[in-house]
Design a protein around this motif. Structure first.
Motif, PDB file in Angstrom:
ATOM      1  N   UNK A  20       0.836  -1.210   0.000  1.00 14.55           N
ATOM      2  CA  UNK A  20       0.000   0.000   0.000  1.00 14.55           C
ATOM      3  C   UNK A  20       0.865   1.253   0.000  1.00 14.55           C
ATOM      4  N   UNK A  21       1.845   1.309   0.867  1.00 13.18           N
ATOM      5  CA  UNK A  21       2.723   2.476   0.931  1.00 13.18           C
ATOM      6  C   UNK A  21       3.507   2.647  -0.365  1.00 13.18           C
ATOM      7  N   UNK A  22       3.927   1.549  -0.962  1.00 10.79           N
ATOM      8  CA  UNK A  22       4.660   1.635  -2.223  1.00 10.79           C
ATOM      9  C   UNK A  22       3.776   2.202  -3.325  1.00 10.79           C
ATOM     10  N   UNK A  23       2.538   1.775  -3.394  1.00 13.29           N
ATOM     11  CA  UNK A  23       1.601   2.322  -4.378  1.00 13.29           C
ATOM     12  C   UNK A  23       1.433   3.828  -4.176  1.00 13.29           C
ATOM     13  N   UNK A  24       1.255   4.245  -2.949  1.00  9.93           N
ATOM     14  CA  UNK A  24       1.042   5.665  -2.663  1.00  9.93           C
ATOM     15  C   UNK A  24       2.242   6.492  -3.107  1.00  9.93           C
ATOM     16  N   UNK A  25       3.455   6.000  -2.805  1.00 10.31           N
ATOM     17  CA  UNK A  25       4.656   6.743  -3.176  1.00 10.31           C
ATOM     18  C   UNK A  25       4.839   6.793  -4.688  1.00 10.31           C
ATOM     19  N   UNK A  26       4.613   5.681  -5.378  1.00 13.19           N
ATOM     20  CA  UNK A  26       4.803   5.637  -6.828  1.00 13.19           C
ATOM     21  C   UNK A  26       3.832   6.575  -7.545  1.00 13.19           C
ATOM     22  N   UNK A  27       2.562   6.530  -7.165  1.00 10.57           N
ATOM     23  CA  UNK A  27       1.562   7.347  -7.844  1.00 10.57           C
ATOM     24  C   UNK A  27       1.771   8.837  -7.577  1.00 10.57           C
ATOM     25  N   UNK A  28       2.273   9.157  -6.393  1.00  9.37           N
ATOM     26  CA  UNK A  28       2.469  10.574  -6.067  1.00  9.37           C
ATOM     27  C   UNK A  28       3.749  11.117  -6.687  1.00  9.37           C
ATOM     28  N   UNK A  29       4.829  10.335  -6.652  1.00  6.71           N
ATOM     29  CA  UNK A  29       6.104  10.825  -7.154  1.00  6.71           C
ATOM     30  C   UNK A  29       6.164  10.828  -8.678  1.00  6.71           C
ATOM     31  N   UNK A  30       5.583   9.820  -9.321  1.00  2.00           N
ATOM     32  CA  UNK A  30       5.729   9.677 -10.768  1.00  2.00           C
ATOM     33  C   UNK A  30       4.596  10.332 -11.549  1.00  2.00           C
ATOM     34  N   UNK A  31       3.410  10.438 -10.950  1.00  2.30           N
ATOM     35  CA  UNK A  31       2.264  10.956 -11.706  1.00  2.30           C
ATOM     36  C   UNK A  31       1.587  12.133 -11.022  1.00  2.30           C
ATOM     37  N   UNK A  32       2.051  12.527  -9.842  1.00  3.35           N
ATOM     38  CA  UNK A  32       1.449  13.663  -9.154  1.00  3.35           C
ATOM     39  C   UNK A  32       0.042  13.406  -8.667  1.00  3.35           C
ATOM     40  N   UNK A  33      -0.309  12.142  -8.427  1.00  2.46           N
ATOM     41  CA  UNK A  33      -1.654  11.777  -7.975  1.00  2.46           C
ATOM     42  C   UNK A  33      -1.610  11.479  -6.484  1.00  2.46           C
ATOM     43  N   UNK A  34      -2.376  12.232  -5.723  1.00  5.25           N
ATOM     44  CA  UNK A  34      -2.426  12.046  -4.277  1.00  5.25           C
ATOM     45  C   UNK A  34      -3.545  11.083  -3.921  1.00  5.25           C
ATOM     46  N   UNK A  35      -3.205  10.022  -3.212  1.00  4.24           N
ATOM     47  CA  UNK A  35      -4.174   9.025  -2.781  1.00  4.24           C
ATOM     48  C   UNK A  35      -4.211   8.992  -1.255  1.00  4.24           C
ATOM     49  N   UNK A  36      -5.386   8.742  -0.726  1.00  2.00           N
ATOM     50  CA  UNK A  36      -5.559   8.560   0.707  1.00  2.00           C
ATOM     51  C   UNK A  36      -5.647   7.062   1.006  1.00  2.00           C
ATOM     52  N   UNK A  37      -4.944   6.629   2.041  1.00  2.00           N
ATOM     53  CA  UNK A  37      -5.018   5.231   2.477  1.00  2.00           C
ATOM     54  C   UNK A  37      -6.218   5.095   3.401  1.00  2.00           C
ATOM     55  N   UNK A  38      -7.226   4.384   2.956  1.00  2.00           N
ATOM     56  CA  UNK A  38      -8.433   4.224   3.760  1.00  2.00           C
ATOM     57  C   UNK A  38      -8.237   3.028   4.684  1.00  2.00           C
TER      58      UNK A  38
END
Length: 550
Positions: free
Chosen positions: A54-72
């Motif tokens: 989960x943390x890896x997904x959050x970091x990849x999407x934010x760093x590479x695509x500028x997409x902020x996700x919330x971990x529910x």
């Protein structure tokens, strides 16, 4: 770019990305999502993945695509209820979420998700990582659907677009594979109907192996060489062999006792034996922990039957349903966010399998003998660990002493720059046992306290990145990273809010060295300014033209 090309050709993106491990399925999914957002085809995104990534997904999407996700998770839901009220649906507080597979089968999280999605939410995207976990494990005509299978079938149909990701989409059973494809696109596939030919999968699946990429690009991916380490020459009284023989006798006695029983009863008895064999192959420590739970449950069953409380025993159906976790492959570290909770779930599964019946006297005798052997050797390095220590001695630390002995000489043995990754099942017993044995084995060597680092599902993104940095560090530069205490201090400093001193505002001074008197300051009303008259100590309002305002 092949997954993106296929996704854009579909009116509704129902795509299965089944590329080999390491080919960038996360990046490919991010490219598709970003393009759907730019084309206004997507507005809400939910990524369901195992807890460990989960943390890896959050970091990849934010760093590479500028997409902020919330971990529910539990913490996020508690924060939403504290700030906005208990009646607020947490799924409606953001448009992009990351959620664990385990929470999809929890009604406390799944029911609000259904309310948010409705029958079909336009512009919604579901990304299911490690999608093969949702496939039925049975090879029967329709397969026995797990809780995750049923959850994905219900929730997935409410999303407009679906992306499934898995490096192992096929488990060897064609009916299970067709069920997984039906979850992806029920209009094209039907469970129980065998997939014939690659043409049926051409529009909805991308499957590329490293060998294919290597052939096209001429390199880039190193070849993996799998070398089996054969451990021969063990004495007959080796604990691994003793426990294996005793467990085989125990399994044979149970099979003979259930020979005339129903198929369900035979299945339950077989699942318990298979589960104990898996624990023994993992480590003696893991086997001993499972055996303890098995024997405690048998003792409780005997007390219940003696008191006439047969209804307290779990049913066979419940035991088989719970056994899905007991005999499932560990996959990519499927532990829960809380290791204690995961350990509790494992004990509950063993209890469910053990509570169906009471063993015979011969079986109880075998259980006692297995318990005695396991407890005597559970904290010692077994043959596999000793072979691992020998490999470390030959490739990493030539001066490593024999297990249980101190290094010879005053100078501690030094290490080479060779790194090694050790993968183990996500079983609490084996992980803890292996770490303790290795720490004892390398004690006294050069900077022994820095040599072992662990990454589990509980490891935060910052700590995971720090461990990876230490592993990649070269000997000439950063020579081994930080001590655990220094690592914790650095992470604490990085996470703490920084309080900067407030910049001083020096008031300008006039020619006489004193600050000038306050001039007019603008009021909120257009065309009016407030003029201070210091000698009278009051403020009067005046129009810009100089006319006083009453």
């Amino acid at each position: 770019m092949e997954p993106l090309r296929k996704a854009l050709r579909l009116p509704r993106v129902n795509l299965f990305i089944a590329d080999d491990t390491g080919l960038g399925k996360t990046i490919e999914a991010g490219l598709i999502v970003r393009e759907l957002l730019l084309r206004k085809k997507a507005s809400s995104i939910v990524v369901a993945a195992p807890p460990s990534v989960i943390e890896q997904w959050k970091a990849e999407l934010e760093e590479r695509f500028g997409l902020t996700f919330e971990i529910l998770d539990r913490r996020y839901v508690a924060g939403v209820r504290r700030e906005q009220g208990f009646g607020v649906n947490p799924w409606r507080t953001h448009s992009r979420f990351l959620v664990s597979h385990n929470l999809l089968i929890d009604p406390a999280y799944a029911d609000p998700l259904r309310e948010w999605l409705g029958d079909l939410l336009p512009g919604s995207v579901l990304i299911l990582d490690e999608a093969h976990h949702a496939a039925p494990a049975s090879g029967s005509r329709y397969g026995i659907e797990t809780k995750l299978t049923r959850a994905v079938r219900d929730l997935g149909a409410r999303f407009e677009h679906r992306l499934f990701l898995s490096a192992t989409p096929h488990n060897g059973h064609s009916n299970s594979f067709s069920t997984l494809l039906e979850l992806l696109d029920p209009a094209r596939f039907t469970r129980g109907v065998k997939i014939r030919g690659k043409q049926q999968l051409e529009d909805v699946m991308v499957r590329r192996l490293k060998e294919d990429i290597r052939t096209v690009q001429g390199g880039g991916f190193p070849r993996r060489e799998v070398l089996a380490a054969h451990i021969d020459g063990l004495p007959d009284d080796a604990p691994e062999l003793q426990l294996s023989r005793l467990l085989d006798e125990y399994r044979s006695l149970r099979e003979a006792r259930y020979a005339d029983a129903s198929n369900r009863s035979r299945t339950t008895a077989g699942l318990l034996a298979v589960g104990l064999q898996q624990r023994l192959l993992s480590s003696i420590e893991a086997f001993a922990r499972s055996l303890e739970v098995h024997q405690r449950t048998i003792a409780k069953q005997a007390e219940w039957h003696a008191e006439g409380q047969a209804g307290a025993a779990l049913s066979e159906a419940v035991a088989i349903d719970e056994a899905e976790l007991f005999t499932a492959s560990a996959g990519s570290d499927e532990e829960d966010h809380d290791e204690t909770a995961a350990d509790t779930d494992e004990r509950a599964v063993i209890e469910a399998l053990s509570a169906v019946d009471a063993p015979s006297a011969e079986e109880n005798e075998l259980l006692d003998r297995m318990e005695q052997v396991a407890n005597e050797h559970r904290h010692e390095p077994d043959a596999k660990v000793r072979a691992l220590l020998q490999w470390i001695r030959e490739n990493q630390c030539s001066g490593l002493p024999e297990y249980g002995k101190a290094p010879a000489g005053r100078t501690p043995p030094v290490w080479t720059n060779t790194r090694v990754l050790i993968f183990t099942e996500s079983r609490e017993g084996t992980k803890r046992y292996l770490q303790q044995v290795l720490e004892q084995a390398i004690a006294g060597t050069d900077r022994a306290e820095q040599r072992i680092a662990t990454i589990t599902g509980l490891t935060s993104g910052q700590a995971r990145a720090e461990v990876q940095r230490r592993r990649r560090a070269r000997r000439g530069g950063d020579r081994g990273g930080l001590l655990p205490e220094a690592l914790a201090a650095r992470l604490a400093r990085q996470a703490a809010p920084r309080c900067l001193p407030r910049p001083s505002r020096a008031r300008p001074r006039g020619e006489d060295g004193h600050p000038p008197r306050q001039g007019a300051r603008r009021g909120r009303r257009s065309g009016i300014r407030h003029v201070r008259e210091p000698h009278r100590g009051r403020i009067r309002q005046q129009h810009r033209g100089g006319r006083p305002h009453a």
